[in-house]
Write a protein that holds these residues in place. Structure first.
Motif, PDB file in Angstrom:
ATOM      1  N   HIS A   1       1.907  -4.248  -4.722  1.00 50.34           N
ATOM      2  CA  HIS A   1       0.692  -5.040  -4.519  1.00 50.34           C
ATOM      3  C   HIS A   1      -0.431  -4.163  -3.973  1.00 50.34           C
ATOM      4  O   HIS A   1      -1.586  -4.256  -4.417  1.00 50.34           O
TER       5      HIS A   1
ATOM      6  N   ARG B   1       1.842 -10.130  -4.315  1.00 51.51           N
ATOM      7  CA  ARG B   1       2.081  -9.894  -2.904  1.00 51.51           C
ATOM      8  C   ARG B   1       3.434 -10.514  -2.522  1.00 51.51           C
ATOM      9  O   ARG B   1       3.727 -11.651  -2.899  1.00 51.51           O
TER      10      ARG B   1
ATOM     11  N   THR C   1      -4.005  -3.143  -5.595  1.00 49.11           N
ATOM     12  CA  THR C   1      -5.257  -3.366  -4.869  1.00 49.11           C
ATOM     13  C   THR C   1      -6.102  -2.101  -4.811  1.00 49.11           C
ATOM     14  O   THR C   1      -7.322  -2.132  -5.038  1.00 49.11           O
TER      15      THR C   1
END
Length: 367
Positions: A330, A310, A334
């Motif tokens: 990121h 992140r 996810t």
């Protein structure tokens, strides 16, 4: 065939949904409601057991195997979400969609039962599938246009930088102010375009997951067709290959295609004019493997360990000055993990990059 208790008989018999009770132990239907005969014209309630092989043959071969597998799981006590099946009695008739809800139950005499409902959801499914199709097309078109529109602004900014350098000897504040306005306008315009596209991705990522059975080969083919039609706008060539004409997987279609769109967007950013970008799809026994490959500038080795972090330190502008938030990779990571999948990459500077996404064909079959 059994008769429902009086308080429930009017409810079951008057519903548009088809209610059923099937004995796994006896391999026969114990009850089916009146809506069965409207759901399958020509079928009769008193001949439902004889009808079952014929009804199964109405399903495409892929769905026949899928239905058998799901009902075997249900009979063994494993839970399933709504089961969506395509139904096409004859090639000259339009395809219909059936939603089946079923649960295992145990009768007083020890019989294992499947109880549930069958409903025609063709209108709803056609609407959702058209919405998914045009949502994917919209996102793909936005990506192409964002790169196409950003190019002229970046070129104008470079020209403004050149003018600034050449006019410094004039020492004219008004000229310098005009050049500064040009530079700021170009930079802000490029940022506005990317902020809009990135905002679409982030909004999509924040919506709850809704997994359905999707023909990923068809979905990716439609996405790549849009990119291929826009090749002249981004000065790149796009290709797609699949190991099978149809590859079924249970995914959130919008979220997964956003992952692919964002990987393609990154490939465009870091691939020079005339470069090649390829998407591949392979079907395996319990998973699918998607690849997104380019022959661009590659990812420096120092960035490899932190690429999916992140606000990663691997942020860098594209070849045409496109900015990055650092959140894109990121969020991609996810979303892949939400599909119980894994993502990794192979890359070397000036030799291109290939991303690999491995996703189970059904929930619970995690990689």
């Amino acid at each position: 065939m059994i008769t429902p208790p009086e308080p429930f008989q009017h409810l079951l018999e008057g519903s548009r949904q088809t209610f059923f009770i099937y004995s796994v132990s006896a391999r026969r239907v114990l009850y089916v409601s009146a809506a069965y005969e409207q759901l399958f014209p020509g079928a009769r309630r008193d001949a439902v057991d004889a009808d079952l092989p014929t009804l199964l043959s109405y399903l495409p071969p892929d769905d026949q195997a899928y239905a058998r597998e799901c009902f075997a799981d249900l009979a063994a006590g494993q839970l399933h979400d709504d089961l969506l099946l395509r139904l096409q009695p004859r090639p000259d008739r339009p395809q219909r969609w059936l939603a089946v809800q079923a649960h295992q139950a145990l009768a007083a005499d020890g019989q294992v039962l499947l109880t549930g409902t069958v409903q025609d959801v063709t209108v709803e499914q056609e609407y959702l599938r058209n919405a998914d199709k045009y949502m994917a097309k919209k996102n793909t078109t936005l990506e192409i246009l964002s790169h196409d529109l950003a190019g002229p602004f970046n070129m104008l900014r470079q020209l403004a930088d050149f003018l600034e350098e050449k006019t410094q000897v004039l020492h004219d504040p008004q000229v310098q102010k005009m050049i500064e306005v040009m530079q700021n306008t170009c930079r802000d315009s490029v940022n506005l375009i990317r902020d809009f596209v990135d905002g679409e991705f982030m909004d999509s990522a924040n919506v709850d997951m809704k997994r359905t059975r999707v023909d990923l080969a068809t979905a990716l083919s439609q996405v790549m067709d849009t990119y291929q039609k826009g090749e002249h706008l981004v000065a790149k060539s796009f290709s797609f290959r699949t190991s099978h004409p149809a590859v079924y997987v249970e995914i959130d279609n919008n979220k997964f295609l956003q992952v692919i769109n964002n990987l393609l967007s990154n490939a465009i950013k870091f691939t020079g004019e005339g470069g090649r970008i390829a998407v591949g799809l392979e079907q395996h026994a319990d998973h699918v493997l998607v690849t997104v490959a380019d022959d661009g500038i590659g990812i420096p080795e120092r960035m490899h360990p932190v690429l999916f972090d992140r606000f990663t330190k691997a942020r860098r502008p594209g070849l045409r000055g496109e900015k990055t938030t650092g959140l894109g990779m990121h969020l991609i990571h996810t979303l892949v993990r939400l599909h119980e999948g894994t993502i990794w990459f192979e890359s070397a500077e000036n030799r291109g990059t290939t991303f690999f996404i491995k996703v189970p064909t059904a929930p619970g079959g995690g990689s």
